[in-house]
Scaffold this active site. Structure first.
Site, mmCIF file in Angstrom:
data_model
loop_
_atom_site.group_PDB
_atom_site.id
_atom_site.type_symbol
_atom_site.label_atom_id
_atom_site.label_comp_id
_atom_site.label_asym_id
_atom_site.label_seq_id
_atom_site.Cartn_x
_atom_site.Cartn_y
_atom_site.Cartn_z
ATOM 1 N N TYR A 115 21.835 7.386 47.918
ATOM 2 C CA TYR A 115 22.311 5.844 47.982
ATOM 3 C C TYR A 115 22.032 5.563 49.362
ATOM 4 O O TYR A 115 22.810 6.087 50.362
ATOM 5 C CB TYR A 115 23.639 5.770 47.431
ATOM 6 C CG TYR A 115 24.371 4.339 47.492
ATOM 7 C CD1 TYR A 115 23.682 3.202 46.826
ATOM 8 C CD2 TYR A 115 25.451 4.172 48.115
ATOM 9 C CE1 TYR A 115 24.162 1.825 46.874
ATOM 10 C CE2 TYR A 115 26.070 2.845 48.225
ATOM 11 C CZ TYR A 115 25.518 1.692 47.480
ATOM 12 O OH TYR A 115 26.070 0.485 47.634
ATOM 13 N N LYS A 211 30.822 0.131 39.098
ATOM 14 C CA LYS A 211 29.930 -0.078 38.162
ATOM 15 C C LYS A 211 30.355 -0.030 37.007
ATOM 16 O O LYS A 211 31.128 -0.900 36.418
ATOM 17 C CB LYS A 211 28.798 1.032 38.814
ATOM 18 C CG LYS A 211 28.327 0.958 40.168
ATOM 19 C CD LYS A 211 27.588 -0.057 40.351
ATOM 20 C CE LYS A 211 27.396 -0.515 42.144
ATOM 21 N NZ LYS A 211 26.882 0.611 42.719
HETATM 22 C C1 LIG Z 1 27.040 0.902 44.107
HETATM 23 C C2 LIG Z 1 27.047 2.407 44.404
HETATM 24 C C3 LIG Z 1 27.935 2.757 45.439
HETATM 25 C C4 LIG Z 1 28.699 2.058 46.285
HETATM 26 O O1 LIG Z 1 29.676 1.537 45.518
HETATM 27 P P1 LIG Z 1 30.416 0.089 46.411
HETATM 28 O O2 LIG Z 1 31.704 -0.169 45.499
HETATM 29 O O3 LIG Z 1 29.485 -0.970 46.097
HETATM 30 O O4 LIG Z 1 30.592 0.550 47.617
HETATM 31 C C5 LIG Z 1 27.604 4.368 45.682
HETATM 32 N N1 LIG Z 1 26.827 5.112 45.059
HETATM 33 C C6 LIG Z 1 26.058 4.584 44.282
HETATM 34 C C7 LIG Z 1 24.905 5.498 43.552
HETATM 35 C C8 LIG Z 1 25.896 3.375 43.961
HETATM 36 O O5 LIG Z 1 25.321 2.652 42.854
#
Ligand SMILES: *Cc1c(COP(=O)(O)O)cnc(C)c1O
Length: 394
Positions: A115, A211
């Site tokens: 990421y 997510k």
């Molecule tokens: C979105 C995401 C993150 C970070 O999450 P946030 O809550 O936006 O900081 C980390 N790893 C992956 C694979 C992501 O898609």
């Protein structure tokens, strides 16, 4: 911070049952089904001795509340680890996990498909604090040649961000452990419902709860689950950095967690349906979805994962980027926006050809990432069909 829920983690339930039971204790909440939002900094102690740390269950808002504990217990039950620390974002969960196991002079191996913000943290703050960063090909069958005397940790993310390469997690974990290095995995795509990193030798498993755990695009949170060997370090580091999430976001994660397995099953079914439909279209070169037989590491997904979420990418035929952007903007059911895992469908263009340093990625056409939400899949397909017809005619 474990084992206070009615559901208990002693017995191994299936994930849907665990998601309903874990981290709840209505008898401690006057019978109410959900642990409410406890707001608070100060926690009053009946005696000086308790204030000084003897016997009190809660000492200070930053160090834990019944609401935080409920989520932590529930995630621990799903992950099957020894404990779970909570932070205010997925990114801070990743950076905290890395800081828990590294110090100046160490060497860390990072999957080249990681990421983007994880890479940025490694290349800036982590590097400035004296940790040597090395990116490795996520498809490397044997990472042993990359392991040095001072290699403290190996970071994995499977599937890889945007391009969806699947890693052989147990092979990498075995090699790392033989060397005494810790393994950390960003498991946001599968969640512990579809892949439990600890069962495959991962020491520290991170999720962006933002997510699928939250699932409604309305909160940010990160979870760090650790095995018994690493839990004390993770707990100590998170506490030292003062990274507690706000109570409202924690409550929203608890609410989302209860329906996580059923939502994921729908994201999976619709995602595969749309991906298969796209694969048969003449405007499409390749669909990068681990559950499709055409995926180069499909066998790894099939061997290790119990399911697939609703996120995948598509390589289009070499249409000019302005036409691709017009296609994206023409869709009515796919929003253009960062993040994913909510109930709604999303689409974004991306280009990771210039980001990688240990590998080369040349897709041979413009790339888009789709998140398939909880809408009717046939409606999504109809929307994409109109958009693609316009793209082909452009
Ligand atoms: C979105 C995401 C993150 C970070 O999450 P946030 O809550 O936006 O900081 C980390 N790893 C992956 C694979 C992501 O898609």
């Amino acid at each position: 911070m474990a084992g206070k829920s009615d559901g208990g983690s002693k017995r191994q339930w299936g994930p849907a049952t665990e998601a309903v039971l874990a981290g709840r204790n209505p008898s401690e909440q006057h019978g109410f089904v959900n642990t409410p939002i406890y707001r608070g900094s100060t926690v009053l102690s009946p005696t000086v001795a308790q204030y000084l740390g003897k016997g009190g269950r809660y000492v200070y808002g930053r160090r834990g509340t019944p609401t935080l504990e409920a989520l932590s217990d529930a995630v621990t039950a799903l992950e099957g680890g020894a404990g779970t620390a909570l932070t205010s974002s997925g990114l801070s969960a990743i950076t905290t996990a890395i800081m828990s196991v590294t110090r100046a002079g160490d060497h860390i191996l990072i999957a080249d498909t990681v990421y983007g913000p994880t890479r940025h943290f490694c290349d800036t703050i982590l590097k400035n604090y004296g940790v040597e960063i090395e990116y490795y090909d996520p498809l490397t069958a044997d990472i042993t040649p990359h392991l040095r005397k001072n290699t403290r940790a190996v970071f994995l993310e499977s599937p890889g961000s945007l391009s969806f390469e699947m890693q052989d997690v147990s092979a990498i974990a075995q090699a790392a452990h033989k060397h005494g290095a810790a393994t950390i995995m960003d498991n946001t795509w599968a969640t512990p419902v579809y892949f439990r990193p600890h069962d495959f030798g991962v020491d520290i498993a991170v999720q962006a709860g933002t997510k699928y755990l939250g699932g409604h695009a309305d909160a940010n949170l990160g979870t760090i689950s650790a095995t018994a060997d690493y839990w004390p370090k993770v707990k100590e580091t998170t506490g030292t950095l003062g990274l507690n999430p706000g109570p409202e976001d924690v409550f929203l994660m608890l609410r989302g967690l209860r329906t996580l397995p059923v939502r994921l099953d729908r994201h999976m079914a619709s995602g595969i349906k749309v991906a298969q439909w796209l694969e048969a279209r003449s405007e499409v070169q390749r669909v990068l979805h681990p559950a499709l037989a055409s995926h180069p590491q499909h066998s790894i997904w099939k061997r290790d994962f119990k399911g697939a979420s609703g996120l995948f990418s598509v390589v289009l035929k070499p249409y000019p980027q302005p036409a691709v952007n017009a296609f994206i903007e023409s869709l009515s059911l796919f929003g253009i926006g960062a993040s994913w895992g909510g109930f709604e469908s999303l689409i974004i263009p991306f280009d990771c050809t210039k980001v990688r340093t240990a590998t080369k990625w040349s897709p041979g056409g413009p790339t888009v990432r789709l998140h398939i939400g909880l809408e009717e899949p046939d409606d999504l397909i109809a929307d994409l069909e109109e958009g693609l017809a316009r793209l082909a005619g452009a």
